[in-house]
Each structure stands twice: as C-alpha cells, then as structure tokens.
Design a protein around this motif. Structure first.
Motif, PDB file in Angstrom:
ATOM      1  N   GLN A  90      -9.592   0.629 -12.793  1.00  0.00           N
ATOM      2  CA  GLN A  90     -10.410   1.779 -12.420  1.00  0.00           C
ATOM      3  C   GLN A  90      -9.631   2.703 -11.495  1.00  0.00           C
ATOM      4  N   LYS A  91      -9.767   4.009 -11.728  1.00  0.00           N
ATOM      5  CA  LYS A  91      -9.063   5.002 -10.920  1.00  0.00           C
ATOM      6  C   LYS A  91      -9.954   5.487  -9.782  1.00  0.00           C
ATOM      7  N   HIS A  92      -9.343   5.635  -8.598  1.00  0.00           N
ATOM      8  CA  HIS A  92     -10.043   6.115  -7.415  1.00  0.00           C
ATOM      9  C   HIS A  92      -9.171   7.178  -6.754  1.00  0.00           C
ATOM     10  N   VAL A  93      -9.743   8.331  -6.486  1.00  0.00           N
ATOM     11  CA  VAL A  93      -9.029   9.393  -5.793  1.00  0.00           C
ATOM     12  C   VAL A  93      -9.292   9.255  -4.296  1.00  0.00           C
ATOM     13  N   LEU A  94      -8.219   9.088  -3.530  1.00  0.00           N
ATOM     14  CA  LEU A  94      -8.325   8.929  -2.085  1.00  0.00           C
ATOM     15  C   LEU A  94      -7.723  10.145  -1.400  1.00  0.00           C
ATOM     16  N   ASP A  95      -8.546  10.848  -0.615  1.00  0.00           N
ATOM     17  CA  ASP A  95      -8.059  11.972   0.173  1.00  0.00           C
ATOM     18  C   ASP A  95      -8.092  11.574   1.645  1.00  0.00           C
ATOM     19  N   PRO A  96      -7.763  12.477   2.594  1.00  0.00           N
ATOM     20  CA  PRO A  96      -7.710  12.066   4.000  1.00  0.00           C
ATOM     21  C   PRO A  96      -8.992  11.363   4.457  1.00  0.00           C
ATOM     22  N   GLY A  97      -8.802  10.236   5.125  1.00  0.00           N
ATOM     23  CA  GLY A  97      -9.914   9.371   5.504  1.00  0.00           C
ATOM     24  C   GLY A  97     -10.214   8.307   4.479  1.00  0.00           C
ATOM     25  N   GLY A  98      -9.566   8.387   3.305  1.00  0.00           N
ATOM     26  CA  GLY A  98      -9.788   7.394   2.263  1.00  0.00           C
ATOM     27  C   GLY A  98      -9.256   6.032   2.661  1.00  0.00           C
ATOM     28  N   TYR A  99     -10.036   5.002   2.392  1.00  0.00           N
ATOM     29  CA  TYR A  99      -9.717   3.626   2.775  1.00  0.00           C
ATOM     30  C   TYR A  99      -9.843   2.740   1.542  1.00  0.00           C
ATOM     31  N   ALA A 100      -8.893   1.848   1.361  1.00  0.00           N
ATOM     32  CA  ALA A 100      -8.966   0.875   0.272  1.00  0.00           C
ATOM     33  C   ALA A 100      -8.498  -0.481   0.781  1.00  0.00           C
ATOM     34  N   TYR A 101      -9.305  -1.506   0.540  1.00  0.00           N
ATOM     35  CA  TYR A 101      -8.866  -2.892   0.754  1.00  0.00           C
ATOM     36  C   TYR A 101      -8.487  -3.465  -0.598  1.00  0.00           C
ATOM     37  N   VAL A 102      -7.248  -3.946  -0.717  1.00  0.00           N
ATOM     38  CA  VAL A 102      -6.718  -4.479  -1.964  1.00  0.00           C
ATOM     39  C   VAL A 102      -6.535  -5.995  -1.795  1.00  0.00           C
ATOM     40  N   PRO A 103      -7.343  -6.813  -2.462  1.00  0.00           N
ATOM     41  CA  PRO A 103      -7.237  -8.266  -2.304  1.00  0.00           C
ATOM     42  C   PRO A 103      -5.897  -8.803  -2.804  1.00  0.00           C
ATOM     43  N   PRO A 104      -5.516  -9.998  -2.375  1.00  0.00           N
ATOM     44  CA  PRO A 104      -4.263 -10.589  -2.857  1.00  0.00           C
ATOM     45  C   PRO A 104      -4.316 -10.823  -4.359  1.00  0.00           C
ATOM     46  N   GLY A 105      -3.158 -10.660  -4.999  1.00  0.00           N
ATOM     47  CA  GLY A 105      -3.065 -10.897  -6.428  1.00  0.00           C
ATOM     48  C   GLY A 105      -3.670  -9.810  -7.295  1.00  0.00           C
ATOM     49  N   SER A 106      -4.010  -8.654  -6.696  1.00  0.00           N
ATOM     50  CA  SER A 106      -4.648  -7.586  -7.457  1.00  0.00           C
ATOM     51  C   SER A 106      -3.656  -6.880  -8.383  1.00  0.00           C
ATOM     52  N   ASP A 107      -4.178  -6.388  -9.472  1.00  0.00           N
ATOM     53  CA  ASP A 107      -3.420  -5.520 -10.375  1.00  0.00           C
ATOM     54  C   ASP A 107      -3.720  -4.087  -9.965  1.00  0.00           C
ATOM     55  N   TRP A 108      -2.733  -3.416  -9.353  1.00  0.00           N
ATOM     56  CA  TRP A 108      -3.006  -2.067  -8.870  1.00  0.00           C
ATOM     57  C   TRP A 108      -1.777  -1.187  -8.983  1.00  0.00           C
ATOM     58  N   ALA A 109      -2.013   0.106  -8.917  1.00  0.00           N
ATOM     59  CA  ALA A 109      -0.953   1.105  -8.955  1.00  0.00           C
ATOM     60  C   ALA A 109      -1.397   2.281  -8.099  1.00  0.00           C
ATOM     61  N   LEU A 110      -0.434   3.078  -7.673  1.00  0.00           N
ATOM     62  CA  LEU A 110      -0.758   4.249  -6.852  1.00  0.00           C
ATOM     63  C   LEU A 110       0.197   5.379  -7.187  1.00  0.00           C
ATOM     64  N   HIS A 111      -0.349   6.590  -7.369  1.00  0.00           N
ATOM     65  CA  HIS A 111       0.462   7.752  -7.708  1.00  0.00           C
ATOM     66  C   HIS A 111      -0.075   8.999  -7.003  1.00  0.00           C
ATOM     67  N   ASN A 112       0.830   9.914  -6.760  1.00  0.00           N
ATOM     68  CA  ASN A 112       0.480  11.234  -6.242  1.00  0.00           C
ATOM     69  C   ASN A 112       0.487  12.206  -7.414  1.00  0.00           C
ATOM     70  N   ARG A 113      -0.690  12.562  -7.895  1.00  0.00           N
ATOM     71  CA  ARG A 113      -0.819  13.470  -9.040  1.00  0.00           C
ATOM     72  C   ARG A 113      -0.971  14.916  -8.594  1.00  0.00           C
ATOM     73  N   SER A 114      -0.928  15.183  -7.293  1.00  0.00           N
ATOM     74  CA  SER A 114      -1.145  16.528  -6.782  1.00  0.00           C
ATOM     75  C   SER A 114       0.187  17.254  -6.633  1.00  0.00           C
ATOM     76  N   ASP A 115       0.125  18.502  -6.138  1.00  0.00           N
ATOM     77  CA  ASP A 115       1.350  19.280  -5.914  1.00  0.00           C
ATOM     78  C   ASP A 115       1.728  19.322  -4.436  1.00  0.00           C
ATOM     79  N   ALA A 116       1.147  18.428  -3.628  1.00  0.00           N
ATOM     80  CA  ALA A 116       1.456  18.358  -2.197  1.00  0.00           C
ATOM     81  C   ALA A 116       1.858  16.934  -1.832  1.00  0.00           C
ATOM     82  N   VAL A 117       2.637  16.793  -0.763  1.00  0.00           N
ATOM     83  CA  VAL A 117       3.056  15.468  -0.298  1.00  0.00           C
ATOM     84  C   VAL A 117       1.839  14.684   0.193  1.00  0.00           C
ATOM     85  N   ALA A 118       1.803  13.395  -0.089  1.00  0.00           N
ATOM     86  CA  ALA A 118       0.736  12.513   0.386  1.00  0.00           C
ATOM     87  C   ALA A 118       1.320  11.495   1.363  1.00  0.00           C
TER      88      ALA A 118
END
Length: 277
Positions: free
Chosen positions: A108-136
C-alpha cells in the motif's frame, strides 16, 4: 496548537573566515551535535538508495548509543530505495521534516508530508521514493526488535502529527505536552518516538534520572538543557544523545515554543548478563 514547523539541515560548508568555536560536546554521559556540524563533508551513503545522502546522528557504539541508530535522510527528486532496510531484525520510525515522500508498505502506498510519521515493523516489505520535484528530508530511527514469546510484533502505524492530540503532562496546565504516536500501554512496542513540546517558560522541574536511553532532535525553538552536570544551550537543528541514567532537565526560555523528536527504549526486561561473559 499552531501549525508546526521543523528544522532540517541543508548541508553546505562554512567559509575559511569562520571561527572554530562551537557547542559540540561528547562526554561519558551525553553528546551534543549542533546543527552547524551537519555539513556536506560529514554525510554518508547507503547501499540500494539512489540520489540519497544522510547524516548519522547516533549509532550503537561503546561509550555512545547502545540501543538504536538515528539518521537524517536527504532524498533528491527521483531518489529513494526499493530495498531500504537490509537488517531483517530492524524496526524503524520515519518522521518527515521537509518535502514529500511516498512510502510503500505491505503493497500500500502512503504519501508522507511534513509531520508524517510511520512505524515500520521488523521484517516488513517496504520501499520509499521521492516522486516530487523538491528535496525531501526525514528522520529514520532504527532499533533491533526485542521479541517476547507470546507477544506479536507491533502493527504498522501511518499518521501525521497534526492528527494526533498532544497529551499534557500532569500539573503543567498544558505548558508541557507529549505527542505519542504509539499507545504507551501496548507492550508489543519496545521503543517510542514521540514529540515533546514546551511553551515559553515551561520547565522539566526536576533532574530526570532513569533507565531509558534518549535521542533528542530539536525541531523548533531553543532552550537550556541540563545534561548530567552541565547546562547547555540548544536550538532547532541540534541533536542530543543521553545515556541511561544521565540526569536531565530543561528550561524553555522562549520567545517561541521548544519542541523535539524524542527516542526512548521501553517495555523490556533489563539484560542480566553481558555478551561474552
């Protein structure tokens, strides 16, 4: 509560005309890494991350952090990773301070902007990308999960600070409050990453002395912090590491709020043996 703002480092390099004197300190009980030390020359890189650099704020090390590591990640447009975590035992917390990232967790995709919080459990299948035109830029706190027989690993948490009501500390009339992203009564969690907010003039009115190890990144404002035997001035962008039982207190002198991202280890028995003995 006013709309939050967060300090994030941008690197660069000081000129030859700058003084060498700074507030950086490394002691047996605590460390202070001021924002002025987070320059281009001290960045690191990670396998399987593209267009990304990071500042390592803490890592497990004899005489330093024992339970966790903490990074500030800087991801350029188009950057990110399909294999961000290479340790299957590691759990993580992500907290966005600048820009926008897309977190893919369990498909599942989640868009995180300033203040965004994510807890990722151990062994999770995850990925992260910056799809915007600004530095994250975001914090990444990692800890090896301490499993307990009979307790499953925690579930993922995806939220934003603006959607979590701060909890006032008793007897402070709301001048000292904590934004808790994980339920403190959920014993599946062995670490918490919270936001602590002090209004101008608020204090920690005693020298806290406890077993929890801390990492504190100042998101906003300035204050005077008691660390062991010393009073230290800190401001937005500074990072503090406190070993277990380091006495600590705080006075937020203003003029604005003083806020920090706080790591602590919780909810587990104390080891009764030292590795190798």
């Amino acid at each position: 509560m006013a709309h939050p703002t967060y300090y994030a480092p941008h690197g660069g390099h000081p000129g030859q005309d700058q003084l060498l004197t700074d507030r950086a300190m490394f002691t047996e009980a605590y460390a202070v890494i001021p924002r002025g030390t987070m320059r281009d020359i001290v960045t690191s890189f990670l396998p399987f991350w593209e267009k990304t650099r990071l500042w390592v704020l803490s890592r497990p090390l004899s005489g330093f952090a024992e339970t966790f590591s903490q990074y500030i990640m800087e991801v350029q447009p188009g950057g990110g990773s399909d294999r961000p975590e290479t340790d299957p035992a590691a759990q993580g917390v992500l907290f966005v301070v600048e820009g926008t990232v897309v977190l893919t967790l369990a498909g599942q995709k989640h868009v995180l902007d300033p203040g965004g919080y994510a807890y990722v459990p151990p062994g999770s299948d995850w990925a992260l990308h910056n799809r915007s035109d600004a530095v994250a830029r975001f914090h990444w706190v990692r800890k090896a999960y301490q499993a307990v027989p009979g307790l499953p690993a925690p579930d993922p948490i995806i939220t934003n600070e603006r959607d979590v009501a701060p909890t006032p500390m008793p007897g402070t009339e709301g001048r000292w409050a904590t934004t808790r992203f994980a339920d403190p009564d959920d014993l599946r969690h062995d670490m918490h990453v919270n936001i602590v907010t002090f209004e101008p003039g608020a204090v920690i009115p005693f020298a806290e002395t406890h077993v929890m190890e801390h990492g504190l990144y100042v998101l906003e404002g300035k204050a005077v912090y008691r660390l062991n035997r010393d009073w230290v001035e800190v401001e937005a962008g500074d990072y503090m590491w406190l070993r277990a039982f380091c006495p600590q207190a705080c006075y937020a002198g203003g003029p604005g709020r003083f806020r920090y991202l706080l790591y602590k280890d919780v909810n587990r028995h104390m080891p009764l043996s030292v590795a190798g003995r």
